[in-house]
Design an enzyme around this catalytic site. Structure first.
Site, PDB file in Angstrom:
ATOM      1  N   ASP A  54      12.680   1.830   0.319  1.00 31.83           N
ATOM      2  CA  ASP A  54      12.140   2.306  -0.953  1.00 31.83           C
ATOM      3  C   ASP A  54      13.288   2.616  -1.910  1.00 31.83           C
ATOM      4  OD1 ASP A  54      11.021   5.066   1.045  1.00 31.83           O
ATOM      5  OD2 ASP A  54      13.055   4.624   0.402  1.00 31.83           O
ATOM      6  N   ASP A  56      14.374   5.228  -4.554  1.00 30.49           N
ATOM      7  CA  ASP A  56      14.141   6.522  -5.186  1.00 30.49           C
ATOM      8  C   ASP A  56      15.031   6.666  -6.420  1.00 30.49           C
ATOM      9  OD1 ASP A  56      12.508   6.976  -3.041  1.00 30.49           O
ATOM     10  OD2 ASP A  56      13.951   8.210  -1.950  1.00 30.49           O
ATOM     11  N   ASP A 125      21.961  15.722   1.813  1.00 32.43           N
ATOM     12  CA  ASP A 125      22.355  16.076   3.191  1.00 32.43           C
ATOM     13  C   ASP A 125      23.692  15.487   3.640  1.00 32.43           C
ATOM     14  OD1 ASP A 125      21.187  13.558   3.221  1.00 32.43           O
ATOM     15  OD2 ASP A 125      19.732  14.014   4.808  1.00 32.43           O
TER      16      ASP A 125
HETATM   17  P1  ATP Z   1      14.940   6.518   4.980  1.00 27.79           P
HETATM   18  O1  ATP Z   1      15.620   5.203   4.957  1.00 27.79           O
HETATM   19  O2  ATP Z   1      14.446   6.901   6.340  1.00 27.79           O
HETATM   20  O3  ATP Z   1      13.911   6.689   3.908  1.00 27.79           O
HETATM   21  P2  ATP Z   1      16.414   8.326   3.352  1.00 27.79           P
HETATM   22  O4  ATP Z   1      17.820   8.831   3.405  1.00 27.79           O
HETATM   23  O5  ATP Z   1      16.066   7.505   2.166  1.00 27.79           O
HETATM   24  O6  ATP Z   1      16.121   7.551   4.695  1.00 27.79           O
HETATM   25  P3  ATP Z   1      14.347  10.089   2.487  1.00 27.79           P
HETATM   26  O7  ATP Z   1      13.565  11.085   3.280  1.00 27.79           O
HETATM   27  O8  ATP Z   1      13.652   8.971   1.834  1.00 27.79           O
HETATM   28  O9  ATP Z   1      15.479   9.558   3.472  1.00 27.79           O
HETATM   29  O10 ATP Z   1      15.176  10.942   1.427  1.00 27.79           O
HETATM   30  C1  ATP Z   1      15.758  10.389   0.258  1.00 27.79           C
HETATM   31  C2  ATP Z   1      17.059  11.100  -0.080  1.00 27.79           C
HETATM   32  O11 ATP Z   1      16.825  12.490  -0.298  1.00 27.79           O
HETATM   33  C3  ATP Z   1      18.111  11.046   1.023  1.00 27.79           C
HETATM   34  O12 ATP Z   1      18.859   9.855   0.973  1.00 27.79           O
HETATM   35  C4  ATP Z   1      18.947  12.271   0.722  1.00 27.79           C
HETATM   36  O13 ATP Z   1      19.847  12.051  -0.358  1.00 27.79           O
HETATM   37  C5  ATP Z   1      17.896  13.257   0.234  1.00 27.79           C
HETATM   38  N1  ATP Z   1      17.376  14.089   1.345  1.00 27.79           N
HETATM   39  C6  ATP Z   1      16.360  13.784   2.176  1.00 27.79           C
HETATM   40  N2  ATP Z   1      16.137  14.777   3.051  1.00 27.79           N
HETATM   41  C7  ATP Z   1      17.041  15.722   2.780  1.00 27.79           C
HETATM   42  C8  ATP Z   1      17.325  17.005   3.337  1.00 27.79           C
HETATM   43  N3  ATP Z   1      16.626  17.470   4.361  1.00 27.79           N
HETATM   44  N4  ATP Z   1      18.338  17.725   2.787  1.00 27.79           N
HETATM   45  C9  ATP Z   1      19.045  17.257   1.726  1.00 27.79           C
HETATM   46  N5  ATP Z   1      18.824  16.073   1.168  1.00 27.79           N
HETATM   47  C10 ATP Z   1      17.844  15.293   1.674  1.00 27.79           C
HETATM   48 MG    MG Z   2      14.049   6.821   1.713  1.00 27.55          MG
END
Ligand code: ATP
Ligand code: MG
Length: 410
Positions: A54, A56, A125
């Protein structure tokens, strides 16, 4: 602080790798004089040469301002307020730059204080997740040193890992998730912090933890992930029955199921395994063992009602310490597990007529049986017979959910 800026010649991301809807949103936000960047997982995945799930977006626009710009927008979330912009079935998440408190170890319960792009990067994170991509000039903006960490395949917390894990223990699961998915080396300080903070995981919201676990079951890296979760003692806090089983030699049976599920993900033309089937992979060997122990010294073969009852007891004993399964997923999981004993009964019953039961999700039972047959070829013929029978039913009743046919693995 001035960020590092990486031009296209250096990072190599082509603009056509980015979802056109996301580009449209970025442009429209900029036209309305807001700052807007692609952020997080998509920038990371593109730099790792993976296809992002996705795209964001982070912006200086406030939620209400985002909503007023896009007619297809709804605002969601209380703890974390953000905008969903919908294009048919596709949703793009747009969140306002936030300023998290990175110095305080108190558990975060709300995260809605607006801030600058720099602050927004700092409250994320891991450094690999803290990069912005500016589609206006195709640059990467790096406040956290994430670009070099990605190149070195190094997983580092932004800020002090001990504090960051205490603030939000789900970050520990995310740490192991990125390690499992991308084979990253984890920063030593973060490793040590996980040892100190593992018990904190129980303070997190159950729904968030469950969602991370389910996403990992779907990820294609479930097997290494559950191994890491067990080795780090985190699974023991959440699903102790599964963790103990994984620590014994019998645990290999679960790993075989997870590896098989992972392989399915990596074959692009194979249908996705659904969540109850994936939970089945995680619990089936425990259920098998539980049933065998329970019915061991019985002379009579247990009937389906008894099996149903006992499987319910086992499932409740697995998912009771930290969270229960949501009802719908639980019902489907139990049904598909019970069906296994209809299709592959404890003892061969001679000349039994097979009949597709009236369970709405029976296609999931077949999906799981096919998976078992891949691990145990003795089940191939049985799986084939049931699948054929199911397809006949489908011919008669077209509204029946189609079944998936997995190719034989060579
Ligand atoms: P995935 O590929 O599984 O979606 P992702 O890193 O994109 O992994 P998301 O849950 O979609 O995970 O979160 C999007 C973004 O938001 C992350 O890349 C990170 O920058 C931020 N983020 C997500 N969870 C946290 C958290 N618990 N604490 C701080 N930042 C977070
Ligand atoms: Mg994501």
């Amino acid at each position: 602080m001035e960020p590092e800026i990486y031009p296209k010649e250096q990072h190599g991301i082509e603009i056509n790798q980015i979802d056109s809807k996301a580009l449209y949103i970025l442009e429209k936000l900029r036209a309305a004089k807001h700052t807007a960047y692609l952020v997080g997982g998509s920038v990371r995945d593109l730099l790792l040469h993976k296809k992002p799930k996705d795209f964001d977006i982070s912006t200086s626009a406030r939620p209400e301002e985002i909503k007023s710009l896009f007619s297809n927008c709804i605002l969601i979330g209380k703890r974390f307020r953000l905008a969903h912009i919908r294009f048919g079935r596709k949703v793009i998440e747009v969140s306002t730059f936030r300023a998290g408190d990175t110095e305080n170890e108190a558990l975060i319960t709300e995260d809605n204080i607006w801030g600058s792009p720099e602050k927004d990067a700092m409250r994320r994170d891991f450094t690999i997740n803290g990069l912005f991509y500016d589609s206006a000039n195709e640059t990467i903006i790096d406040y956290v040193g994430g670009y070099h960490d990605i190149k070195k395949k190094y997983l580092r917390s932004i800020g002090q890992p001990y504090l960051r894990f205490k603030q939000d223990p789900v970050r520990m699961i995310r740490c192991l998730k990125f390690q499992a998915r991308f084979g990253l080396e984890v920063d030593r300080e973060a490793e040590l912090a996980m040892i100190d903070c593992k018990k904190e995981i129980k303070k997190s919201a159950q729904a968030r933890v469950l969602e991370e676990l389910l996403r990992m079951l779907e990820s294609g890296s479930a097997s290494p992930f559950f191994k890491l979760m067990t080795d780090h003692g985190i699974l023991q806090q959440l699903l102790p029955t599964i963790a103990s089983f994984l620590e014994t030699p019998e645990g290999d049976e679960i790993y075989s199921f997870l590896t098989e599920a992972d392989l399915t993900v990596h074959e692009p033309h194979e249908p996705r395994l659904e969540r109850p089937v994936l939970i089945g992979c995680l619990v089936f060997p425990i259920v098998e063992k539980g049933l065998k122990t329970h019915f061991l010294d019985r002379e009579k073969i247990p009937h389906m009602g008894e099996i149903f009852q006992e499987i319910n007891v086992i499932i409740d004993s697995i998912f009771n310490v930290f969270f229960r399964l949501p009802r719908k997923i639980r019902v489907s999981t139990v049904d598909l597990l019970v069906s296994q004993y209809r299709m592959t009964p404890f003892e061969k019953i001679k000349k039994r007529k097979i009949r597709i039961p009236n369970i709405p999700d029976f296609y999931l039972s077949l999906q799981f049986l096919q998976l078992r047959a891949r691990l145990e070829p003795a089940f191939l013929e049985i799986a084939e017979n049931w699948s054929k029978l199911y397809e006949e039913k489908q011919d008669r009743e077209p509204e029946t959910h189609p079944i998936t046919r997995y190719k034989k693995r060579s």
